[in-house]
Scaffold this motif. Structure first.
Motif, PDB file in Angstrom:
ATOM      1  N   ASN A 101       0.853  -1.184   0.000  1.00  0.00           N
ATOM      2  CA  ASN A 101       0.000   0.000   0.000  1.00  0.00           C
ATOM      3  C   ASN A 101       0.889   1.233   0.000  1.00  0.00           C
ATOM      4  O   ASN A 101       1.831   1.328   0.792  1.00  0.00           O
ATOM      5  N   LEU A 102       0.574   2.187  -0.883  1.00  0.00           N
ATOM      6  CA  LEU A 102       1.447   3.353  -1.052  1.00  0.00           C
ATOM      7  C   LEU A 102       0.618   4.628  -1.106  1.00  0.00           C
ATOM      8  O   LEU A 102      -0.406   4.694  -1.783  1.00  0.00           O
ATOM      9  N   LEU A 103       1.084   5.633  -0.378  1.00  0.00           N
ATOM     10  CA  LEU A 103       0.484   6.966  -0.391  1.00  0.00           C
ATOM     11  C   LEU A 103       1.576   7.957  -0.746  1.00  0.00           C
ATOM     12  O   LEU A 103       2.652   7.941  -0.141  1.00  0.00           O
ATOM     13  N   LEU A 104       1.302   8.835  -1.730  1.00  0.00           N
ATOM     14  CA  LEU A 104       2.274   9.829  -2.173  1.00  0.00           C
ATOM     15  C   LEU A 104       1.592  11.194  -2.203  1.00  0.00           C
ATOM     16  O   LEU A 104       0.509  11.343  -2.762  1.00  0.00           O
ATOM     17  N   PHE A 105       2.238  12.175  -1.581  1.00  0.00           N
ATOM     18  CA  PHE A 105       1.709  13.542  -1.517  1.00  0.00           C
ATOM     19  C   PHE A 105       2.811  14.504  -1.940  1.00  0.00           C
ATOM     20  O   PHE A 105       3.884  14.534  -1.339  1.00  0.00           O
ATOM     21  N   THR A 106       2.542  15.281  -2.997  1.00  0.00           N
ATOM     22  CA  THR A 106       3.516  16.247  -3.494  1.00  0.00           C
ATOM     23  C   THR A 106       2.913  17.642  -3.436  1.00  0.00           C
ATOM     24  O   THR A 106       1.737  17.838  -3.756  1.00  0.00           O
ATOM     25  N   SER A 107       3.713  18.615  -3.010  1.00  0.00           N
ATOM     26  CA  SER A 107       3.229  19.992  -2.881  1.00  0.00           C
ATOM     27  C   SER A 107       4.408  20.947  -2.886  1.00  0.00           C
ATOM     28  O   SER A 107       5.575  20.540  -2.982  1.00  0.00           O
ATOM     29  N   VAL A 108       4.101  22.235  -2.736  1.00  0.00           N
ATOM     30  CA  VAL A 108       5.133  23.221  -2.440  1.00  0.00           C
ATOM     31  C   VAL A 108       5.725  22.888  -1.076  1.00  0.00           C
ATOM     32  O   VAL A 108       5.005  22.481  -0.163  1.00  0.00           O
ATOM     33  N   ALA A 109       7.025  23.022  -0.944  1.00  0.00           N
ATOM     34  CA  ALA A 109       7.684  22.758   0.338  1.00  0.00           C
ATOM     35  C   ALA A 109       7.421  23.910   1.302  1.00  0.00           C
ATOM     36  O   ALA A 109       8.016  24.984   1.182  1.00  0.00           O
ATOM     37  N   GLU A 110       6.517  23.734   2.218  1.00  0.00           N
ATOM     38  CA  GLU A 110       6.142  24.683   3.274  1.00  0.00           C
ATOM     39  C   GLU A 110       5.357  25.886   2.750  1.00  0.00           C
ATOM     40  O   GLU A 110       4.244  26.140   3.177  1.00  0.00           O
ATOM     41  N   ASN A 111       5.916  26.663   1.817  1.00  0.00           N
ATOM     42  CA  ASN A 111       5.197  27.787   1.210  1.00  0.00           C
ATOM     43  C   ASN A 111       5.922  28.221  -0.056  1.00  0.00           C
ATOM     44  O   ASN A 111       7.062  27.794  -0.317  1.00  0.00           O
ATOM     45  N   THR A 112       5.282  29.068  -0.843  1.00  0.00           N
ATOM     46  CA  THR A 112       5.826  29.426  -2.158  1.00  0.00           C
ATOM     47  C   THR A 112       7.190  30.106  -2.082  1.00  0.00           C
ATOM     48  O   THR A 112       7.959  30.085  -3.044  1.00  0.00           O
ATOM     49  N   HIS A 113       7.526  30.722  -0.955  1.00  0.00           N
ATOM     50  CA  HIS A 113       8.778  31.466  -0.841  1.00  0.00           C
ATOM     51  C   HIS A 113      10.013  30.568  -0.771  1.00  0.00           C
ATOM     52  O   HIS A 113      11.131  31.053  -0.915  1.00  0.00           O
ATOM     53  N   THR A 114       9.807  29.261  -0.546  1.00  0.00           N
ATOM     54  CA  THR A 114      10.962  28.355  -0.515  1.00  0.00           C
ATOM     55  C   THR A 114      11.421  27.983  -1.918  1.00  0.00           C
ATOM     56  O   THR A 114      12.562  27.543  -2.101  1.00  0.00           O
ATOM     57  N   GLY A 115      10.537  28.095  -2.908  1.00  0.00           N
ATOM     58  CA  GLY A 115      10.910  27.780  -4.285  1.00  0.00           C
ATOM     59  C   GLY A 115      11.187  26.314  -4.530  1.00  0.00           C
ATOM     60  O   GLY A 115      11.861  25.958  -5.499  1.00  0.00           O
ATOM     61  N   ARG A 116      10.679  25.457  -3.679  1.00  0.00           N
ATOM     62  CA  ARG A 116      10.951  24.031  -3.808  1.00  0.00           C
ATOM     63  C   ARG A 116       9.674  23.208  -3.788  1.00  0.00           C
ATOM     64  O   ARG A 116       8.645  23.641  -3.256  1.00  0.00           O
TER      65      ARG A 116
END
Length: 343
Positions: A185-200
């Motif tokens: 069973n696999l769960l994957l969550f991708t997003s901005v790292a913390e907030n947009t100002h990190t650029g990651r």
């Protein structure tokens, strides 16, 4: 915006370190590695890692998240070996690019999707909050570094690395992957790292591998053995250990053997069968021989503890009397047992 989200947004604006001190991690957290079934997005750093030999995690089912709450509609409890990974993608890589690459790699490997979301309307921000931060942070080890701001607007600001996913540009993918005869069973969550100002972009992954809970960690004492024999005429004892395919009883079994002997000494008229059971792996003839040999080894250990041989009989019944399905490892583990049975 809910009060919880407003508070979270406020917290992300707090400056945690000066630009001179803040630096994103450059190397993986110590004693970590990609999971064998899923390699990282090229150039990413494995910045957070945890692995538990046997634990429980909750994944969403096909109904995803509730419309009126930041919760999974019907969380499914999964048990087994749990691996949790937190990756930081290289600067300049968007959450969408990272997510699509994982999505394509998993699809090529035969991944079966249970639920996914790619927008606010589909419930991705709710999914972020449903991933309880306390639970996903528990036991995680983190690389050295922070999440520094990359633009001039917040120059000099940085944010804590730990837990640094967000609901900005969030996407989630949940499902199963067949691997080596098992279903992971696999769960994957991708997003901005913390907030947009990190650029990651950041990716959080949980993988739950089916595995039987380690048994035999609790010794059944003489009183409990006696109660079991009186109530049911038999009792299964999982504190007796053998190597796979072997009949020699292991030293770890001594505590359980001592309690069995104590019960028999306290009830000198009691005669018992020592019955060996196996799972269904291997041929019936081999399992009959194996279960008989293990039962005899337990009888020999009890006679060495002063129990008269005439009070004990060894019998091996292979996999003729299962107490659980042999289709999964947890059931097979329950079936591999030794029982005391009143004659």
């Amino acid at each position: 915006m809910t009060p919880l989200r407003a508070a979270l947004a406020l917290l992300t604006t707090v400056t945690l370190a000066s630009a001179a001190m803040a630096e994103a991690p450059k190397t993986d957290v110590a004693k970590s590695a990609d999971h064998p079934v899923l390699k990282r997005f090229t150039g990413s750093v494995l910045a957070g890692y945890a692995q538990q030999d046997w634990e429980q995690r909750s994944f969403p089912d096909a109904r995803g998240v509730k419309k009126d709450a930041d919760e999974f509609t019907n969380p499914v409890a999964l048990e087994g070996k749990v691996t949790r990974l937190f990756y930081l993608a290289p600067l300049g890589k968007s959450p969408l690019e990272v997510y699509r690459n994982y999505q394509q790699a998993l699809a090529a490997a035969g991944f079966k999707v249970t639920w996914q979301c790619e927008s606010e309307a589909q419930g991705c921000s709710k999914a972020y909050f449903a991933l309880d931060k306390y639970e996903r942070m528990k036991g995680m080890h983190w690389a050295e570094g922070d999440l520094p701001a990359t633009g001039s607007e917040h120059a000099g600001s940085s944010w804590s690395l730990s837990g640094g996913i967000s609901y900005e540009q969030a996407r989630m993918l949940v499902g199963t992957l067949a691997n080596g005869g098992r279903t992971l069973n696999l769960l994957l969550f991708t997003s901005v790292a913390e907030n947009t100002h990190t650029g990651r972009a950041a990716t959080y992954i949980e993988i739950v591998e089916p595995k039987a809970m380690p048994t035999g960690q609790v010794t059944v004492d003489a009183k409990a053995i006696g109660q079991g024999l009186q109530a049911d005429g038999k009792i299964a004892l999982y504190g007796l250990f053998f190597d796979t395919g072997k009949t020699d009883i292991k030293p770890d079994s001594n505590a359980q053997l001592d309690q069995m002997a104590a019960l028999l000494k306290a009830q000198p008229a009691l005669k018992v069968l020592i019955v060996g059971h196996t799972d269904n792996v291997g041929s019936i003839d081999a399992n009959l021989t194996l279960s008989q040999g293990r039962a005899q080894a337990v009888v020999a250990a009890l006679t060495q503890r002063g129990i008269a041989a005439g009070r004990l009989q060894a019998r091996g019944v292979a996999n003729f009397a299962p107490v659980a399905s042999n289709a999964a490892e947890d059931g097979r583990a329950r079936n591999r047992r030794v029982e005391m049975v009143v004659q």
